[in-house]
Enzyme design. Structure first.
Site, PDB file in Angstrom:
ATOM      1  N   GLY A  11       0.619  -0.856   0.147  1.00 11.72           N
ATOM      2  CA  GLY A  11       0.380   0.139   0.055  1.00 11.72           C
ATOM      3  C   GLY A  11       0.967   1.433  -0.318  1.00 11.72           C
ATOM      4  N   GLY A  13      -0.303   4.310   0.552  1.00 10.76           N
ATOM      5  CA  GLY A  13      -0.870   5.587   1.167  1.00 10.76           C
ATOM      6  C   GLY A  13      -0.364   6.785   2.028  1.00 10.76           C
ATOM      7  N   TYR A  14      -0.678   7.094   2.840  1.00 11.37           N
ATOM      8  CA  TYR A  14       0.187   8.159   4.067  1.00 11.37           C
ATOM      9  C   TYR A  14       1.368   7.136   4.464  1.00 11.37           C
ATOM     10  CZ  TYR A  14      -3.827  11.720   3.183  1.00 11.37           C
ATOM     11  OH  TYR A  14      -4.568  12.539   2.722  1.00 11.37           O
ATOM     12  N   VAL A  82      -3.614  -7.385  -4.004  1.00 10.34           N
ATOM     13  CA  VAL A  82      -2.830  -7.946  -2.944  1.00 10.34           C
ATOM     14  C   VAL A  82      -3.967  -8.881  -3.495  1.00 10.34           C
ATOM     15  CG1 VAL A  82      -2.024  -8.950  -0.508  1.00 10.34           C
ATOM     16  CG2 VAL A  82      -0.935  -6.802  -1.783  1.00 10.34           C
ATOM     17  N   GLU A 169     -16.737  17.285   5.141  1.00 11.01           N
ATOM     18  CA  GLU A 169     -16.148  17.948   3.972  1.00 11.01           C
ATOM     19  C   GLU A 169     -17.067  17.716   2.685  1.00 11.01           C
ATOM     20  OE1 GLU A 169     -12.213  16.457   4.780  1.00 11.01           O
ATOM     21  OE2 GLU A 169     -11.812  18.630   6.012  1.00 11.01           O
ATOM     22  N   ASP A 296      -4.980   2.374   8.029  1.00 14.28           N
ATOM     23  CA  ASP A 296      -6.590   1.870   8.593  1.00 14.28           C
ATOM     24  C   ASP A 296      -6.251   0.846   9.340  1.00 14.28           C
ATOM     25  OD1 ASP A 296      -7.356   4.294   8.021  1.00 14.28           O
ATOM     26  OD2 ASP A 296      -7.862   3.384   5.874  1.00 14.28           O
ATOM     27  N   ALA A 312      -4.608  10.647   8.551  1.00 12.90           N
ATOM     28  CA  ALA A 312      -4.014  10.782   7.334  1.00 12.90           C
ATOM     29  C   ALA A 312      -2.525  10.951   8.457  1.00 12.90           C
ATOM     30  CB  ALA A 312      -4.138  11.970   6.771  1.00 12.90           C
ATOM     31  N   GLN A 313      -3.009  12.394   9.753  1.00  7.50           N
ATOM     32  CA  GLN A 313      -1.601  12.293  10.559  1.00  7.50           C
ATOM     33  C   GLN A 313      -1.310  11.381  11.364  1.00  7.50           C
ATOM     34  OE1 GLN A 313      -1.979  15.264  14.129  1.00  7.50           O
ATOM     35  NE2 GLN A 313      -3.307  15.996  12.697  1.00  7.50           N
ATOM     36  N   LYS A 372      -6.501  25.217   6.767  1.00  4.14           N
ATOM     37  CA  LYS A 372      -6.367  23.693   5.732  1.00  4.14           C
ATOM     38  C   LYS A 372      -5.922  23.478   4.548  1.00  4.14           C
ATOM     39  CE  LYS A 372      -8.814  20.312   4.554  1.00  4.14           C
ATOM     40  NZ  LYS A 372      -9.083  19.314   5.405  1.00  4.14           N
TER      41      LYS A 372
END
Lengths: 397, 397
Positions: A11, A13-14, A82, A169, A296, A312-313, A372
């Site tokens: 993955g 991602g972040y 995967v 959002e 996640d 994300a943080q 933001k």
């Protein structure tokens, strides 16, 4: 273990990208082989997906080719899905091949958590990838086009399930997009309805109540109807049943109500809670000291014993910590425990509006909207430096 | 008849607009009341609809507010749908009111002729209005978005039924749009298929064979697969059955195979062939000397006894003739028989390509494409003068 350890990251991602970048920086020449596996050849910025989903921004502002983020001389990139994680064999089964590893970092994306609401998986769309947000955008536009041909009112009624950060959002961007769509398709804006439905007793659960109220007022002015403390009982092809049986007509239902871990982890034999693995203090899966779980799919508890929400943080901080710990393991050094440091929270409310809590201070309106943007630009800077900030950054509007 | 005769024009297409404009010019002050009835408050340029349908141009280049085309001090504009034409009572029943007339000009649009092909009305889309072409465009884009989520091959396979002028012009634009869509949605262009299916033994039946061959070669190079002399037997939600039972997978089927007259004419008790009224030499419905039928609903035969195909060109000429004859009738003068004068035929084949026969001469390629543009600009000039040419004209690209 072979002479040169093999590190596989699942993955991009972040968490996965940060791990890969830090490993690339930390590892010496020939100290390890690193392979990054990702379904697409691009990384996407999940916290930005609500905009292209509503059509208020292009997907190109929400993704970056992975080849721009990592050094392909140092890290192998495998574009594949995967299919199975075989912990006993230390093997990854891909759609089109296999990989063996000595160290594994699982940074795969989560899956929508629908809490068993009937019909939700079948009829609702979710904001979770470039492909899924293009579908939401096109679905919405198609409904406007169809409305002008069949006049069915559910075509221009929208339900967003969940008023957490993702829900709020997205609903804000959708409310910003509606006037443009009405103009483009000759639809009277008065006939459009947007519902934001949340089962919890408050929108943005856990956020500062004053800012929540501000957010709701901003969105109500944009035309959003809130149904708070109202559970969705069922999702149908043409709407949802809420509360005591009220039907909300809507040909478009977007579910933002929750994320669970990727099913591959449970299938791999790992113990999970809502698909997530409760990792040890070094982010390793219990009983598998060479397997790290971040993002996640990982469950980390705060000092009060409550799990951190997947953001994300936290994924980024886990990526940095994970890379350090893998390098330490290779060098037979002591690993460092993972400690999450909150840098604050910002939620955008569409054009020029946002709410934020940073360093214990509250912000709203224009200032929060600038915050933001700063958060977004900071992320681009972290993963791609100034060139990426200039290429993908949104400075105006 | 009242002291001031009431003229009602149904439909603001090519015929209706030209009739209205000429009446406005010819009639003296208080010589007649003219009312133009149209479903929308805009006129659209049907011969341009294949572009916004494919998404290669915006709908705004294909429509003009009617208020810009007529003088509302001289002509009343009623935005409504016609529900019934009551010839005995000289009344028009509208969706939201009624109108009585002394002279009636029926310039309503036709309807798709599907020749009874099962499923065609239910599952195929047609290029016939601003609303319908926006739907086609959005449908196509939505299929690309869905393909990236469900990978069903029929999402990116397209069938255009009919290879007459409308079919060929649309298929050319679609072929031009595909590469853009493939880029936007990350789809391999090799996986996209466009079929143009025609039951007649030739594409563009009746057109010069050399130019037809040229057109087919241009379109084949753009990726179009022709099935000529192959009837569509059935239209399904996911494709069509053609010829001896071959299934062509396609989530998008656009039917361009024919036009018949508006059902309101037959319902009014007029004798029709394929919904069209065989008008007398002054464009009047037989037995109704105050009722004129022009455009898609009128049937006019050439010297060889074959009907002229319904085109913008004939509708415009009918509008001019019809206005003259109505004025003549009011002034108790002799009407003029309608004589169609062909100004040639041009078919666009997408960007930079077209075929044309004008003044007995054949044109193809770049020259023909310029002719096509000239025809479009000439029309804008006729209905709206220089300002409309500057506002809506496409001079480049």
């Amino acid at each position: 273990m072979s002479s040169i350890p093999k590190i596989v990251i699942l993955g991009a991602g972040y968490g996965g990208i940060l791990t890969a970048q830090r490993l690339q920086k930390e590892l010496n020449y020939n100290e390890a082989d690193v392979t990054l596996v990702n379904r697409h050849d691009y990384h996407y910025i999940t916290t930005h997906l609500h905009m292209p989903a509503a059509g208020t921004d292009t997907v190109e502002h929400a993704r970056v080719p992975i080849s721009k983020l990592i050094d392909e001389f140092k890290i192998d990139l495998v574009k594949s899905s995967v299919k199975e994680i075989r912990l006993q064999d230390r093997k990854i089964i891909l759609e089109d091949g296999t990989l063996s590893y000595d160290y594994l970092i699982i940074g795969l994306g989560g899956e929508p958590e629908t809490f068993g609401i009937p019909g939700m998986l079948d009829h609702a769309m979710t904001i979770r990838s470039i492909n899924s947000v293009r579908m939401i955008r096109e679905h919405i536009e198609y409904q406007f086009a169809m409305y002008k041909n069949d006049n069915k009112r559910n075509r221009i009624r929208f339900v967003v399930g969940g008023a957490g950060f993702s829900g709020v959002e997205f609903v804000a961007e959708l409310a910003d997009r509606i006037p443009q769509l009405c103009k483009e398709f000759d639809v009277n804006p008065k006939n459009v309805h947007i519902y934001n439905v949340e089962a919890a007793p408050s929108a943005l659960p856990g956020f500062d109540p004053e800012l929540v109220e501000h957010a709701m007022n901003v969105l109500k002015k944009k035309g959003v109807t809130f149904k708070i403390g109202v559970p969705i009982k069922q999702c149908l092809p043409d709407g949802v049943i809420v509360g005591e049986g009220e039907k909300l007509d809507a040909a478009t239902v977007v579910w933002t109500g929750g994320i669970r871990g990727n099913a591959l982890l449970e299938q791999a034999g790992l113990e999970v809670m809502r698909g997530r693995v409760k990792v040890d203090e070094f982010l390793r899966a219990p009983g598998h000291e060479h397997v790290y779980v971040i993002g996640d799919n990982s469950l980390v508890f705060n000092n009060e014993g409550r799990p951190y929400p997947p953001t994300a943080q936290i994924a980024m901080q886990q990526g940095v910590n994970c890379a350090k710990n893998v390098v330490a393991a290779i060098r037979k050094k002591q690993p460092q425990p993972f400690v999450f440091t909150s840098k604050g929270t910002v939620a955008s409310l569409g054009k020029g509006e946002a709410i934020a809590v940073v360093g214990g201070k509250k912000y709203k309106g224009w200032k929060a909207a600038q915050l933001k943007k700063l958060v977004d630009l900071r992320y681009l800077f972290i993963i791609g430096g100034i060139p990426l900030v200039l290429k993908k950054g949104r400075f105006f509007g």
